[in-house]
Design a protein around this motif. Structure first.
Motif, PDB file in Angstrom:
ATOM      1  N   ALA B  29       0.838  -1.209   0.000  1.00 47.25           N
ATOM      2  CA  ALA B  29       0.000   0.000   0.000  1.00 47.25           C
ATOM      3  C   ALA B  29       0.871   1.257   0.000  1.00 47.25           C
ATOM      4  CB  ALA B  29      -0.924  -0.014   1.225  1.00 47.25           C
ATOM      5  N   VAL B  30       1.920   1.260   0.825  1.00 48.06           N
ATOM      6  CA  VAL B  30       2.817   2.426   0.858  1.00 48.06           C
ATOM      7  C   VAL B  30       3.499   2.589  -0.509  1.00 48.06           C
ATOM      8  CG1 VAL B  30       4.861   3.443   1.936  1.00 48.06           C
ATOM      9  CG2 VAL B  30       3.195   2.229   3.341  1.00 48.06           C
ATOM     10  N   PHE B  31       3.874   1.461  -1.098  1.00 48.40           N
ATOM     11  CA  PHE B  31       4.483   1.487  -2.432  1.00 48.40           C
ATOM     12  C   PHE B  31       3.512   2.100  -3.447  1.00 48.40           C
ATOM     13  CE2 PHE B  31       4.862  -0.737  -6.554  1.00 48.40           C
ATOM     14  CZ  PHE B  31       6.114  -0.293  -6.945  1.00 48.40           C
ATOM     15  N   ALA B  32       2.235   1.681  -3.374  1.00 46.96           N
ATOM     16  CA  ALA B  32       1.245   2.165  -4.341  1.00 46.96           C
ATOM     17  C   ALA B  32       1.085   3.679  -4.227  1.00 46.96           C
ATOM     18  CB  ALA B  32      -0.094   1.464  -4.101  1.00 46.96           C
ATOM     19  N   VAL B  33       0.993   4.195  -2.993  1.00 50.63           N
ATOM     20  CA  VAL B  33       0.888   5.645  -2.825  1.00 50.63           C
ATOM     21  C   VAL B  33       2.170   6.322  -3.326  1.00 50.63           C
ATOM     22  CG1 VAL B  33       0.533   7.518  -1.185  1.00 50.63           C
ATOM     23  CG2 VAL B  33      -0.667   5.359  -0.863  1.00 50.63           C
ATOM     24  N   GLY B  34       3.289   5.670  -3.088  1.00 53.81           N
ATOM     25  CA  GLY B  34       4.573   6.225  -3.512  1.00 53.81           C
ATOM     26  C   GLY B  34       4.670   6.433  -5.012  1.00 53.81           C
ATOM     27  N   ARG B  35       3.838   5.710  -5.768  1.00 53.41           N
ATOM     28  CA  ARG B  35       3.859   5.894  -7.224  1.00 53.41           C
ATOM     29  C   ARG B  35       3.444   7.302  -7.621  1.00 53.41           C
ATOM     30  NH1 ARG B  35       7.507   3.789  -9.128  1.00 53.41           N
ATOM     31  NH2 ARG B  35       8.040   3.784  -6.948  1.00 53.41           N
ATOM     32  N   PHE B  36       2.726   8.014  -6.715  1.00 57.57           N
ATOM     33  CA  PHE B  36       2.345   9.390  -7.023  1.00 57.57           C
ATOM     34  C   PHE B  36       3.542  10.343  -6.931  1.00 57.57           C
ATOM     35  CE2 PHE B  36      -1.760   7.578  -5.791  1.00 57.57           C
ATOM     36  CZ  PHE B  36      -2.525   7.951  -6.884  1.00 57.57           C
ATOM     37  N   ILE B  37       4.572   9.924  -6.172  1.00 55.92           N
ATOM     38  CA  ILE B  37       5.796  10.725  -6.109  1.00 55.92           C
ATOM     39  C   ILE B  37       6.976   9.820  -6.427  1.00 55.92           C
ATOM     40  CG2 ILE B  37       5.175  12.699  -4.651  1.00 55.92           C
ATOM     41  CD1 ILE B  37       6.006  11.034  -2.213  1.00 55.92           C
ATOM     42  N   PRO B  38       7.072   9.380  -7.672  1.00 55.51           N
ATOM     43  CA  PRO B  38       8.094   8.399  -8.031  1.00 55.51           C
ATOM     44  C   PRO B  38       9.516   8.906  -7.802  1.00 55.51           C
ATOM     45  CG  PRO B  38       7.034   9.282  -9.998  1.00 55.51           C
ATOM     46  CD  PRO B  38       6.250   9.767  -8.824  1.00 55.51           C
ATOM     47  N   ALA B  39       9.727  10.211  -7.956  1.00 53.49           N
ATOM     48  CA  ALA B  39      11.100  10.710  -7.791  1.00 53.49           C
ATOM     49  C   ALA B  39      11.631  10.330  -6.420  1.00 53.49           C
ATOM     50  CB  ALA B  39      11.124  12.217  -7.976  1.00 53.49           C
ATOM     51  N   GLN B  40      10.853  10.643  -5.357  1.00 52.94           N
ATOM     52  CA  GLN B  40      11.317  10.332  -4.003  1.00 52.94           C
ATOM     53  C   GLN B  40      11.342   8.824  -3.734  1.00 52.94           C
ATOM     54  OE1 GLN B  40       9.273  12.895  -4.697  1.00 52.94           O
ATOM     55  NE2 GLN B  40       9.144  14.351  -3.007  1.00 52.94           N
ATOM     56  N   SER B  41      10.252   8.126  -4.098  1.00 51.15           N
ATOM     57  CA  SER B  41      10.212   6.718  -3.682  1.00 51.15           C
ATOM     58  C   SER B  41      11.210   5.863  -4.451  1.00 51.15           C
ATOM     59  CB  SER B  41       8.798   6.145  -3.777  1.00 51.15           C
ATOM     60  OG  SER B  41       8.057   6.738  -4.777  1.00 51.15           O
ATOM     61  N   ASP B  42      11.631   6.319  -5.626  1.00 47.64           N
ATOM     62  CA  ASP B  42      12.627   5.534  -6.367  1.00 47.64           C
ATOM     63  C   ASP B  42      14.050   5.773  -5.876  1.00 47.64           C
ATOM     64  OD1 ASP B  42      10.704   4.371  -7.848  1.00 47.64           O
ATOM     65  OD2 ASP B  42      10.994   5.600  -9.637  1.00 47.64           O
ATOM     66  N   GLY B  43      14.309   6.937  -5.251  1.00 47.30           N
ATOM     67  CA  GLY B  43      15.649   7.172  -4.726  1.00 47.30           C
ATOM     68  C   GLY B  43      16.250   8.515  -5.110  1.00 47.30           C
ATOM     69  N   SER B  44      15.408   9.475  -5.478  1.00 46.61           N
ATOM     70  CA  SER B  44      15.871  10.842  -5.759  1.00 46.61           C
ATOM     71  C   SER B  44      17.052  10.864  -6.732  1.00 46.61           C
ATOM     72  CB  SER B  44      16.239  11.575  -4.460  1.00 46.61           C
ATOM     73  OG  SER B  44      15.175  11.525  -3.543  1.00 46.61           O
ATOM     74  N   TYR B  45      16.879  10.199  -7.857  1.00 39.99           N
ATOM     75  CA  TYR B  45      17.970  10.141  -8.838  1.00 39.99           C
ATOM     76  C   TYR B  45      18.179  11.493  -9.502  1.00 39.99           C
ATOM     77  CZ  TYR B  45      18.427   5.151  -8.267  1.00 39.99           C
ATOM     78  OH  TYR B  45      18.673   3.926  -7.731  1.00 39.99           O
ATOM     79  N   VAL B  46      19.421  11.746  -9.872  1.00 36.07           N
ATOM     80  CA  VAL B  46      19.818  13.034 -10.434  1.00 36.07           C
ATOM     81  C   VAL B  46      20.427  12.798 -11.813  1.00 36.07           C
ATOM     82  CG1 VAL B  46      21.397  14.979 -10.159  1.00 36.07           C
ATOM     83  CG2 VAL B  46      20.312  13.978  -8.156  1.00 36.07           C
ATOM     84  N   THR B  47      20.097  13.651 -12.773  1.00 33.88           N
ATOM     85  CA  THR B  47      20.679  13.526 -14.115  1.00 33.88           C
ATOM     86  C   THR B  47      21.559  14.730 -14.418  1.00 33.88           C
ATOM     87  OG1 THR B  47      18.677  14.527 -14.974  1.00 33.88           O
ATOM     88  CG2 THR B  47      18.829  12.134 -15.122  1.00 33.88           C
ATOM     89  N   ASP B  48      22.522  14.533 -15.299  1.00 30.52           N
ATOM     90  CA  ASP B  48      23.375  15.657 -15.691  1.00 30.52           C
ATOM     91  C   ASP B  48      22.751  16.360 -16.908  1.00 30.52           C
ATOM     92  OD1 ASP B  48      23.861  14.063 -17.866  1.00 30.52           O
ATOM     93  OD2 ASP B  48      25.981  13.733 -17.445  1.00 30.52           O
ATOM     94  N   ALA B  49      23.465  17.331 -17.477  1.00 31.16           N
ATOM     95  CA  ALA B  49      22.923  18.148 -18.570  1.00 31.16           C
ATOM     96  C   ALA B  49      22.534  17.284 -19.768  1.00 31.16           C
ATOM     97  CB  ALA B  49      23.939  19.207 -18.989  1.00 31.16           C
ATOM     98  N   GLN B  50      23.220  16.153 -19.950  1.00 26.15           N
ATOM     99  CA  GLN B  50      22.909  15.279 -21.082  1.00 26.15           C
ATOM    100  C   GLN B  50      21.777  14.295 -20.764  1.00 26.15           C
ATOM    101  OE1 GLN B  50      26.467  15.592 -20.159  1.00 26.15           O
ATOM    102  NE2 GLN B  50      26.248  17.398 -21.473  1.00 26.15           N
ATOM    103  N   GLY B  51      21.232  14.381 -19.566  1.00 25.61           N
ATOM    104  CA  GLY B  51      20.144  13.483 -19.202  1.00 25.61           C
ATOM    105  C   GLY B  51      20.615  12.132 -18.698  1.00 25.61           C
TER     106      GLY B  51
END
Lengths: 553, 192
Positions: B29-51
């Motif tokens: 259930a927590v996972f399902a709600v987390g899908r609304f904020i995938p950036a945080q629940s996936d691990g706050s991944y960061v991309t550079d200028a090239q993506g």
């Protein structure tokens, strides 16, 4: 703003939040355990388990249920840890070794959450969820149930019945812990705590290095780990790990979660005995000890005593930049005072004074404010000693809330008080006298003794935090600490329930001119005095050889 | 004994039922709600200028070379090993810790041409997680001259980047002022 001023304000915010939560949470807890109604899902659970929810148990039956439920849980957790390779989302991890699995199973079922393993290197998501997270809920509910049974012993008269263990555990889990954990899991999720089922993600870092970033159902486990004062980290670094505790504000939420149920249980107690002032008196004892230990620990860490920290210019070894020194110390005091064992900084690298205070906080008997349930019954046991001492002074049979403390009751209280210190000191003695005990020590000098002292204090008091330099994944420590955890949990529970049964069978004595009022500051001071005296007489020699020697050298 | 066994049998059935609720339904259930904020629940991944994904905003990483702002020392594995989180657990009076702090202090001072007394505590100590993504603003400022020289940038420009990337306390009092090293180095890459 200075770091110290910000620390004071953050501490004040935690106090404010706890004060706001105190009444509603405490009143709600009282309603949950006193309500005659069963919810639909609860009836379903009772039916599949073959439990009669309307049976009222004698103290001996209540004890049997606790032991049966916990014994089964240890076996199931042990089996899951051993067989985790066959579970979904095992991430290729093998089963845990037998002794480590035994240690971990006892640890999570006793609400200790001592960890001789590293989460990210040992466990898949399957085992974390179905073995460990489940016990995070149930071991907390068991702890609260014992406290409730003791309070019923004080309230009820001329009966041998203490309530129904299965109903208490089921309700506390479904009506208190689950909704609370769900709400705060979502709050932590917003803060950046991860919740996914992805395997580790390989990335090439900005500078061209390789990094494997872990995932996992962390938010769901993190919330109950703190709310239930469990403390077992999903990752090895526990709440210092950025995926468990990403920022300054999540850190405050986590400290709040550790403290909210232990403090609010005194309100439940006051409500159940029909005099909230009795709850306030017990609360005052907890708050006084908590505030004293917390402020002294913050002061010790800000002083950054010790040659390495003096040279560094601050006590930042083992601490995170986003939390800073004062709030790391506040977390450390909250976790050692609640028998939680979660850490947002490494206690072993604290100053001698700070680390010594954390050790002291545990050997006070986990009453500042103590774990969920165990804190309330722990402080009530000391309150009985306090009225007994006061009774001796005036030559009367001591009484508490109209119940007489006769020789039978005082024997049980004494056994309770003496048991944990015996386990700690016996364990420490055996370890220090043996090669296997000594060979696990990391740091030289008095700190090495503190590592072992801390381990047995943590296990016997069901705390779970560590001076983690100690290599605890050895046969000696896996077995020795498992024994300390099991005896330190279940024997006191037997004494408490036997006492509750004995109290429930009495009538109520009307207070007379000679009765000691137990809601006044005088009584609060007496209880604090007994706590300090018992811990002092028992542990000063060991503390002198460990942290005190380190501080003075 | 018979009584205890009957209780154990009830306990086992209750435990298994609870396992379905608490061990499966709750995290899902927590996972399902987390899908609304995938950036945080996936691990706050960061991309550079090239993506390209270059890491997580929350997990610190090692930077080597004078052209990068350096993270804190780390006791996680060989340093910033995100599968071996943890601290050194060395005591404040451990001679090993004293010598390693002294060594780091001298190294930082020499590297950045700074007075050893001005090197902040976070620059010479390992964090609790070994994955601390942040450094103090003082430690970032200390590194400005060296990074600017190595990239042939105006030091004032690099200093401005540090100020831009400095996160203050939330509401003025929650948490500590800090600089996310990965974010700062990404900003630096964009500026170079």
């Amino acid at each position: 703003m200075t770091t110290t001023a910000a620390g004071v304000l953050q501490f004040a915010l935690i106090v404010l939040a706890l004060a706001i939560a105190y009444r509603p949470v405490g009143d709600y807890l009282a309603r949950v355990v006193e309500s005659p109604r069963h919810l639909g899902i609860e009836k379903l659970l009772y039916r599949v388990s073959g439990i009669d929810p309307n049976a009222d148990q004698r103290w001996s039956a209540y004890v049997r249920s606790v032991l049966a439920f916990s014994g089964v849980a240890i076996l199931v957790v042990f089996a899951v840890l051993r067989l985790q390779a066959y579970l979904p989302y095992s991430l290729g991890h093998e089963g845990m070794s037998p002794l480590q699995a035994l240690n971990t199973a006892v640890s999570f079922v006793t609400n200790t959450n001592w960890q001789s393993y590293s989460g990210e290197q040992t466990l898949g998501y399957g085992a974390q969820m179905v073995a460990l997270a489940v016990q995070n809920f149930l071991s907390s509910a068991v702890g609260i149930a014992i406290a409730v049974a003791l309070v019923r012993g004080l309230v009820r008269t001329h009966t041998d019945r203490l309530g129904n263990f299965w109903v208490d555990v089921t309700r506390l889990t479904l009506r208190v812990l689950l909704p609370g954990a769900l709400v705060f899991a979502l709050v932590l999720l917003i803060g950046g705590v991860v919740q996914n089922f992805a395997d580790t993600t390989a990335v090439t870092t900005l500078a061209g290095g390789a990094q494997a970033i872990p995932g996992g159902p962390v938010a769901s486990q993190e919330a109950i780990k703190l709310l239930g004062t469990n403390g077992g980290g999903f990752f090895n670094a526990n709440s210092a790990h950025p995926f468990e505790n990403p920022s300054g504000w999540t850190n405050l939420i986590e400290i709040f979660l550790l403290l909210v149920i232990p403090f609010s249980l005194t309100r439940m107690f006051g409500r159940m005995v029909g005099d909230v002032r009795q709850g306030y008196a017990v609360l005052a004892v907890m708050v006084a000890l908590w505030t004293a230990v917390t402020s002294l620990t913050v002061w010790a860490e800000l002083s950054h005593a010790g040659p390495a920290l003096q040279l560094a210019g601050g006590a930042m070894e083992g601490k995170e930049v986003r939390f800073g020194v004062p709030m790391s110390a506040v977390f450390a005091s909250a976790t050692t005072g609640t028998s939680s064992g979660a850490v947002d900084a490494m206690h072993s690298s604290f100053t001698a004074g700070g680390g010594g205070l954390l050790l002291l906080n545990m050997v006070l008997g986990e009453v500042s404010p103590g774990g969920v349930g165990s804190g309330l019954y722990g402080v009530l046991m000391v309150a009985f000693v306090a009225v007994f001492v006061a009774g001796l002074m005036v030559g009367r049979t001591p009484e508490y809330l109209g119940k007489r403390l006769r020789p039978r009751e005082m024997k049980l209280v004494s056994l309770y008080i003496l048991l944990t210190p015996s386990l700690v000191l016996a364990g420490l003695g055996i370890a220090m006298a043996s090669t296997v005990g000594l060979s696990s020590i990391l740091n030289p000098g008095p700190h090495g003794l503190s590592e072992v002292f801390y381990a047995f204090a943590s296990a016997s008091n069901n705390n779970g935090s560590a001076f983690a330099g100690l290599d605890a994944d050895t046969s000696f420590y896996n077995v020795g600490l498992a024994v300390a955890m099991a005896l330190g949990r279940f024997l006191p529970i037997c004494f408490v329930l036997a006492l509750a049964g004995s109290l429930a069978s009495q009538g109520t004595v009307q207070p007379s001119a000679g009765t000691l009022p137990t809601h006044r500051p005088q009584f609060v001071l007496l209880v604090i005095g007994v706590i300090l005296l018992v811990a002092g007489l028992t542990f000063v020699p060991a503390l002198a050889l460990g942290p005190i020697a380190e501080a003075l050298s | 004994m018979n009584l205890l066994l009957r209780q154990a049998w009830s306990g086992l059935r209750l435990l298994l039922a609870f396992t379905v609720i608490l061990g499966v339904a709750y995290p899902v259930a927590v996972f399902a709600v987390g899908r609304f904020i995938p950036a945080q629940s996936d691990g706050s991944y960061v991309t550079d200028a090239q993506g390209r994904v270059v890491g997580s905003a929350l997990i610190g990483q090692a930077f080597e070379g004078p052209e990068w702002f350096q993270s804190r020392p780390s006791a996680a594995g060989a340093g910033y090993d995100s599968l071996a989180s943890g601290g050194s657990n060395l005591a404040a009076d451990n001679p090993d810790l004293v010598s390693v702090v002294a060594h780091r202090k001298a190294a930082v001072a020499a590297r950045d041409g700074a007075d050893p007394a001005s090197v902040p505590a976070d620059a010479v100590t390992a964090s609790g997680s070994g994955l601390d993504p942040d450094i103090s603003p003082e430690y970032a400022m200390l590194q400005v001259a060296r990074v600017a020289a190595s990239r042939a940038l105006d030091p004032a420009r690099v200093r401005a980047l540090v100020e831009e990337q400095t996160q203050g306390r939330l509401l003025g009092f929650i948490g500590e002022p800090r600089v996310n090293v990965l974010a700062l180095n990404l900003a630096l890459e964009r500026a170079t």
